[in-house]
Design an enzyme around this catalytic site. Structure first.
Site, mmCIF file in Angstrom:
data_model
loop_
_atom_site.group_PDB
_atom_site.id
_atom_site.type_symbol
_atom_site.label_atom_id
_atom_site.label_comp_id
_atom_site.label_asym_id
_atom_site.label_seq_id
_atom_site.Cartn_x
_atom_site.Cartn_y
_atom_site.Cartn_z
ATOM 1 N N ASP A 60 0.747 -1.093 0.093
ATOM 2 C CA ASP A 60 0.017 0.103 -0.032
ATOM 3 C C ASP A 60 0.616 1.449 0.113
ATOM 4 O O ASP A 60 0.486 2.175 -0.040
ATOM 5 C CB ASP A 60 -1.077 0.085 1.140
ATOM 6 C CG ASP A 60 -0.460 0.030 2.513
ATOM 7 O OD1 ASP A 60 0.882 0.124 2.724
ATOM 8 O OD2 ASP A 60 -1.155 0.135 3.295
ATOM 9 N N SER A 61 2.190 1.168 -0.018
ATOM 10 C CA SER A 61 3.014 2.103 -0.338
ATOM 11 C C SER A 61 2.666 2.764 -1.724
ATOM 12 O O SER A 61 3.199 3.773 -1.982
ATOM 13 C CB SER A 61 4.531 1.779 -0.260
ATOM 14 O OG SER A 61 4.644 0.605 -1.002
ATOM 15 N N ASP A 99 -0.947 -5.944 0.146
ATOM 16 C CA ASP A 99 -1.301 -5.451 1.404
ATOM 17 C C ASP A 99 -2.690 -5.007 1.511
ATOM 18 O O ASP A 99 -3.412 -4.540 0.363
ATOM 19 C CB ASP A 99 -0.347 -4.024 1.363
ATOM 20 C CG ASP A 99 0.581 -4.008 2.299
ATOM 21 O OD1 ASP A 99 0.674 -4.497 3.114
ATOM 22 O OD2 ASP A 99 1.494 -3.042 2.246
ATOM 23 N N LYS A 129 -1.371 -9.310 3.319
ATOM 24 C CA LYS A 129 -0.588 -8.740 4.335
ATOM 25 C C LYS A 129 -1.032 -7.981 5.245
ATOM 26 O O LYS A 129 -1.994 -6.870 4.654
ATOM 27 C CB LYS A 129 1.073 -8.057 3.827
ATOM 28 C CG LYS A 129 1.615 -7.503 5.184
ATOM 29 C CD LYS A 129 3.218 -7.100 4.706
ATOM 30 C CE LYS A 129 3.297 -5.599 4.071
ATOM 31 N NZ LYS A 129 3.039 -4.671 4.645
ATOM 32 N N GLU A 131 -1.109 -5.254 8.687
ATOM 33 C CA GLU A 131 -0.276 -4.712 9.823
ATOM 34 C C GLU A 131 -0.850 -4.911 11.059
ATOM 35 O O GLU A 131 -2.068 -4.683 11.156
ATOM 36 C CB GLU A 131 -0.089 -3.198 9.529
ATOM 37 C CG GLU A 131 0.462 -2.797 8.178
ATOM 38 C CD GLU A 131 0.749 -1.473 7.979
ATOM 39 O OE1 GLU A 131 0.393 -0.510 8.816
ATOM 40 O OE2 GLU A 131 1.236 -1.043 6.936
ATOM 41 N N GLU A 198 9.747 -3.884 10.516
ATOM 42 C CA GLU A 198 9.868 -2.282 9.702
ATOM 43 C C GLU A 198 10.631 -1.668 10.592
ATOM 44 O O GLU A 198 10.148 -1.382 11.923
ATOM 45 C CB GLU A 198 8.751 -2.061 9.172
ATOM 46 C CG GLU A 198 9.062 -0.391 8.460
ATOM 47 C CD GLU A 198 7.912 0.024 7.316
ATOM 48 O OE1 GLU A 198 7.198 -0.568 7.027
ATOM 49 O OE2 GLU A 198 8.186 0.990 6.940
HETATM 50 O O1 KIV Z 1 3.406 -1.114 1.531
HETATM 51 C C1 KIV Z 1 4.653 -1.306 1.591
HETATM 52 O O2 KIV Z 1 5.639 -1.471 0.475
HETATM 53 C C2 KIV Z 1 5.266 -2.246 2.608
HETATM 54 C C3 KIV Z 1 6.677 -2.648 2.747
HETATM 55 C C4 KIV Z 1 7.483 -1.067 3.020
HETATM 56 C C5 KIV Z 1 7.107 -3.749 3.754
HETATM 57 O O3 KIV Z 1 4.623 -2.551 3.663
#
Ligand code: KIV
Length: 280
Positions: A60-61, A99, A129, A131, A198
């Protein structure tokens, strides 16, 4: 993109191993380090898959590096599905992990099942994924039980930036460090197949890595993790102003792209492009 070009890209290179969540877990036992990078589009995903990346994270980056938001919070499930579908079309061997964005899974097991289920069903990826620590353990347990593999994410979890207030290194004090070790164990017990750590001290990452049976994948968490992940545009030198010490640059693509764009503009203005050889 014309069909011919898609086929050209798809036909170049191949690698034998298809990576699954089981492969990733086994890599911890065999001691083979896990190489993970983010991708948000077809072309980058294709290149990563060609060179044998183990895991591609549709992070989600993308909220920061593709959409230009300050945080990852505005990213939606539809955004993730759009980008994950492009990645999925390119990938033959790597494990794709998607994510789950802010507020798509935290509220209830039902909501998590609905949104993670959409990602798995509509895109066809290998895992999601999430968090968070012990407070999402029940959600993780249920997702894993119904067949949705989950990667955890602890330490500096960007979706909690408004709680943290800064992007500084997390878990530097004993209380937060102890809590992180407990969270990692609870997540492992709940069934995650791997955990991203992280921006935490490398000594803490080492302790966590030694204390759980599933692999840890570090970003700014030092060399003792079972694998490493970076945001692809950071390691390519595209995000020029972003220079934390954990990002090793493997290219200076912002500079290369600027130079290419400048050359193009110059050639068009000076009528050196196109030549008759580049015309029909
Ligand atoms: O969103 C993302 O790219 C991430 C990585 C930095 C692990 O969660």
């Amino acid at each position: 993109m014309p069909k011919q070009r898609v086929q050209d890209i798809q036909s170049k290179g191949s690698r034998p191993r298809v990576v699954t969540t089981k492969t990733v877990t086994t890599m911890k036992q065999t001691g083979e380090k896990i190489a993970m990078l983010t991708a948000y589009d077809f072309l980058v995903a294709k290149l990563l898959d060609q060179v044998g990346i183990d895991v591609i994270l549709v992070g989600d980056s993308l909220g920061n590096v593709v959409q230009g938001y300050e945080t990852t919070l505005p990213v939606t499930v539809d955004d993730m599905i759009y980008h994950a579908k492009a990645v999925k079309r390119a990938v033959k061997n790597a494990l794709i992990v998607v994510d789950m964005p802010f507020m798509s899974y935290q509220n209830s097991v039902d909501e998590a099942v609905r949104n993670c289920g959409r990602v798995m069903k509509e895109v066809g990826v290998g895992a999601v994924k999430l968090e968070g620590g012990a407070y999402i353990a029940e959600i993780v347990k249920h997702l894993v039980k119904i067949g949705i593999p989950v990667m955890g994410h602890l330490g500096l979890t960007p979706q909690a930036i408004n709680k943290f207030g800064t992007y500084e290194v997390r878990a530097q004090d004993k209380k937060e460090a102890d809590e992180l070790v407990r969270d990692a164990k609870v997540l492992a017990d709940a069934g995650v197949f791997a955990i991203v750590l992280e921006k935490i001290p490398s000594s803490l990452a080492k302790k966590v890595t030694a204390s759980i049976p599933v692999p840890t994948i570090g970003i700014g968490a030092g060399p003792h993790c079972d694998g490493q992940v970076l945001v692809v545009y950071d390691m390519l030198g595209m995000t020029e102003e972003f220079r934390p010490r954990f990002v090793r640059r493997y290219g200076e693509f912002a500079e290369s792209l600027r130079s290419a764009f400048n050359s193009y503009i110059k050639d068009v203005k000076s009528q050196q492009f196109p030549t008759m050889k580049e015309s029909y």
